[in-house]
Design a protein around this motif. Structure first.
Motif, PDB file in Angstrom:
ATOM      1  N   ILE A  81      27.930  41.140  13.151  1.00 53.50           N
ATOM      2  CA  ILE A  81      28.807  40.414  14.068  1.00 53.50           C
ATOM      3  C   ILE A  81      28.465  38.943  13.895  1.00 53.50           C
ATOM      4  O   ILE A  81      27.318  38.542  14.107  1.00 53.50           O
ATOM      5  N   ILE A  82      29.460  38.145  13.482  1.00 52.21           N
ATOM      6  CA  ILE A  82      29.174  36.775  13.051  1.00 52.21           C
ATOM      7  C   ILE A  82      30.092  35.766  13.735  1.00 52.21           C
ATOM      8  O   ILE A  82      31.306  35.934  13.782  1.00 52.21           O
ATOM      9  N   GLY A  83      29.478  34.700  14.213  1.00 50.41           N
ATOM     10  CA  GLY A  83      30.168  33.523  14.724  1.00 50.41           C
ATOM     11  C   GLY A  83      29.614  32.297  14.027  1.00 50.41           C
ATOM     12  O   GLY A  83      28.657  32.400  13.236  1.00 50.41           O
ATOM     13  N   GLN A  84      30.172  31.143  14.316  1.00 52.40           N
ATOM     14  CA  GLN A  84      29.698  29.907  13.687  1.00 52.40           C
ATOM     15  C   GLN A  84      28.201  29.697  13.916  1.00 52.40           C
ATOM     16  O   GLN A  84      27.495  29.266  13.013  1.00 52.40           O
ATOM     17  N   ASP A  85      27.717  30.014  15.115  1.00 49.65           N
ATOM     18  CA  ASP A  85      26.290  29.819  15.415  1.00 49.65           C
ATOM     19  C   ASP A  85      25.401  30.691  14.538  1.00 49.65           C
ATOM     20  O   ASP A  85      24.301  30.287  14.159  1.00 49.65           O
ATOM     21  N   ASP A  86      25.876  31.872  14.186  1.00 53.38           N
ATOM     22  CA  ASP A  86      25.082  32.762  13.329  1.00 53.38           C
ATOM     23  C   ASP A  86      24.971  32.245  11.907  1.00 53.38           C
ATOM     24  O   ASP A  86      23.963  32.465  11.239  1.00 53.38           O
ATOM     25  N   LEU A  87      25.998  31.548  11.436  1.00 53.80           N
ATOM     26  CA  LEU A  87      25.959  31.000  10.076  1.00 53.80           C
ATOM     27  C   LEU A  87      24.894  29.913   9.941  1.00 53.80           C
ATOM     28  O   LEU A  87      24.363  29.695   8.860  1.00 53.80           O
ATOM     29  N   ASP A  88      24.590  29.253  11.053  1.00 55.47           N
ATOM     30  CA  ASP A  88      23.573  28.201  11.037  1.00 55.47           C
ATOM     31  C   ASP A  88      22.162  28.730  11.313  1.00 55.47           C
ATOM     32  O   ASP A  88      21.190  27.999  11.182  1.00 55.47           O
ATOM     33  N   GLU A  89      22.073  29.994  11.691  1.00 61.38           N
ATOM     34  CA  GLU A  89      20.777  30.613  11.988  1.00 61.38           C
ATOM     35  C   GLU A  89      20.040  30.907  10.676  1.00 61.38           C
ATOM     36  O   GLU A  89      20.587  31.578   9.798  1.00 61.38           O
ATOM     37  N   PRO A  90      18.810  30.417  10.512  1.00 64.13           N
ATOM     38  CA  PRO A  90      18.068  30.652   9.269  1.00 64.13           C
ATOM     39  C   PRO A  90      17.912  32.140   8.962  1.00 64.13           C
ATOM     40  O   PRO A  90      17.537  32.928   9.822  1.00 64.13           O
ATOM     41  N   LEU A 103      20.827  39.929   1.043  1.00 61.44           N
ATOM     42  CA  LEU A 103      21.197  39.053  -0.068  1.00 61.44           C
ATOM     43  C   LEU A 103      20.068  38.093  -0.394  1.00 61.44           C
ATOM     44  O   LEU A 103      19.263  37.737   0.468  1.00 61.44           O
ATOM     45  N   ASN A 104      20.044  37.633  -1.657  1.00 62.17           N
ATOM     46  CA  ASN A 104      19.113  36.563  -1.999  1.00 62.17           C
ATOM     47  C   ASN A 104      19.727  35.233  -1.541  1.00 62.17           C
ATOM     48  O   ASN A 104      20.861  35.192  -1.065  1.00 62.17           O
ATOM     49  N   ASN A 105      18.997  34.144  -1.673  1.00 56.62           N
ATOM     50  CA  ASN A 105      19.456  32.850  -1.166  1.00 56.62           C
ATOM     51  C   ASN A 105      20.765  32.391  -1.793  1.00 56.62           C
ATOM     52  O   ASN A 105      21.643  31.860  -1.109  1.00 56.62           O
ATOM     53  N   GLU A 106      20.898  32.585  -3.109  1.00 59.74           N
ATOM     54  CA  GLU A 106      22.113  32.149  -3.813  1.00 59.74           C
ATOM     55  C   GLU A 106      23.335  32.938  -3.354  1.00 59.74           C
ATOM     56  O   GLU A 106      24.387  32.371  -3.064  1.00 59.74           O
ATOM     57  N   GLU A 107      23.191  34.262  -3.268  1.00 63.51           N
ATOM     58  CA  GLU A 107      24.298  35.108  -2.810  1.00 63.51           C
ATOM     59  C   GLU A 107      24.676  34.778  -1.365  1.00 63.51           C
ATOM     60  O   GLU A 107      25.854  34.690  -1.020  1.00 63.51           O
ATOM     61  N   ALA A 108      23.673  34.600  -0.524  1.00 63.37           N
ATOM     62  CA  ALA A 108      23.912  34.292   0.886  1.00 63.37           C
ATOM     63  C   ALA A 108      24.640  32.961   1.039  1.00 63.37           C
ATOM     64  O   ALA A 108      25.530  32.833   1.887  1.00 63.37           O
ATOM     65  N   GLU A 109      24.299  31.982   0.228  1.00 62.25           N
ATOM     66  CA  GLU A 109      24.964  30.675   0.307  1.00 62.25           C
ATOM     67  C   GLU A 109      26.442  30.804  -0.051  1.00 62.25           C
ATOM     68  O   GLU A 109      27.297  30.181   0.586  1.00 62.25           O
ATOM     69  N   GLU A 110      26.759  31.596  -1.067  1.00 64.92           N
ATOM     70  CA  GLU A 110      28.162  31.819  -1.435  1.00 64.92           C
ATOM     71  C   GLU A 110      28.935  32.474  -0.290  1.00 64.92           C
ATOM     72  O   GLU A 110      30.050  32.072   0.034  1.00 64.92           O
ATOM     73  N   LEU A 111      28.327  33.472   0.320  1.00 62.59           N
ATOM     74  CA  LEU A 111      28.984  34.159   1.424  1.00 62.59           C
ATOM     75  C   LEU A 111      29.143  33.231   2.620  1.00 62.59           C
ATOM     76  O   LEU A 111      30.198  33.191   3.257  1.00 62.59           O
ATOM     77  N   LYS A 112      28.116  32.460   2.926  1.00 59.75           N
ATOM     78  CA  LYS A 112      28.191  31.510   4.045  1.00 59.75           C
ATOM     79  C   LYS A 112      29.314  30.502   3.846  1.00 59.75           C
ATOM     80  O   LYS A 112      30.058  30.206   4.783  1.00 59.75           O
TER      81      LYS A 112
END
Length: 88
Positions: A54-63, A72-81
């Motif tokens: 369950i994702i909102g804008q605040d979750d995208l900024d959560e480390p 996901l690894n960091n690179e994959e997660a960045e693409e999804l974000k």
């Protein structure tokens, strides 16, 4: 057999967006569900990995939230974000 005890049993109209895209690191096949539940957040399902969050804008900024939720690894997660910032 004992009687079932339901915490809730609701039916609701939802909007669902199915999207598939290829990033530099991996492919994503997503279903993004919008409903009146989850306080304005969206339910994002990754069909390839059988994971969801369950994702909102605040979750995208959560480390590490996306990395952990979708394994996901960091690179994959960045693409999804980057994609999710556009649609969430």
């Amino acid at each position: 057999m004992s009687e079932r005890f339901f915490l809730y049993d609701d039916t609701e109209e939802t909007n669902i967006r199915f999207i598939s895209f290829m990033g530099e690191a991996s492919r994503f096949d997503l279903a993004i569900i919008q409903s009146s539940r989850y306080y304005g957040k969206k339910l994002v399902l990754d069909i390839q990995s059988n994971r969801f969050a369950i994702i909102g804008q605040d979750d995208l900024d959560e480390p590490n939230y996306i990395e952990t939720a979708f394994n996901l690894n960091n690179e994959e997660a960045e693409e999804l974000k980057l994609f999710l910032y556009e649609v969430v």
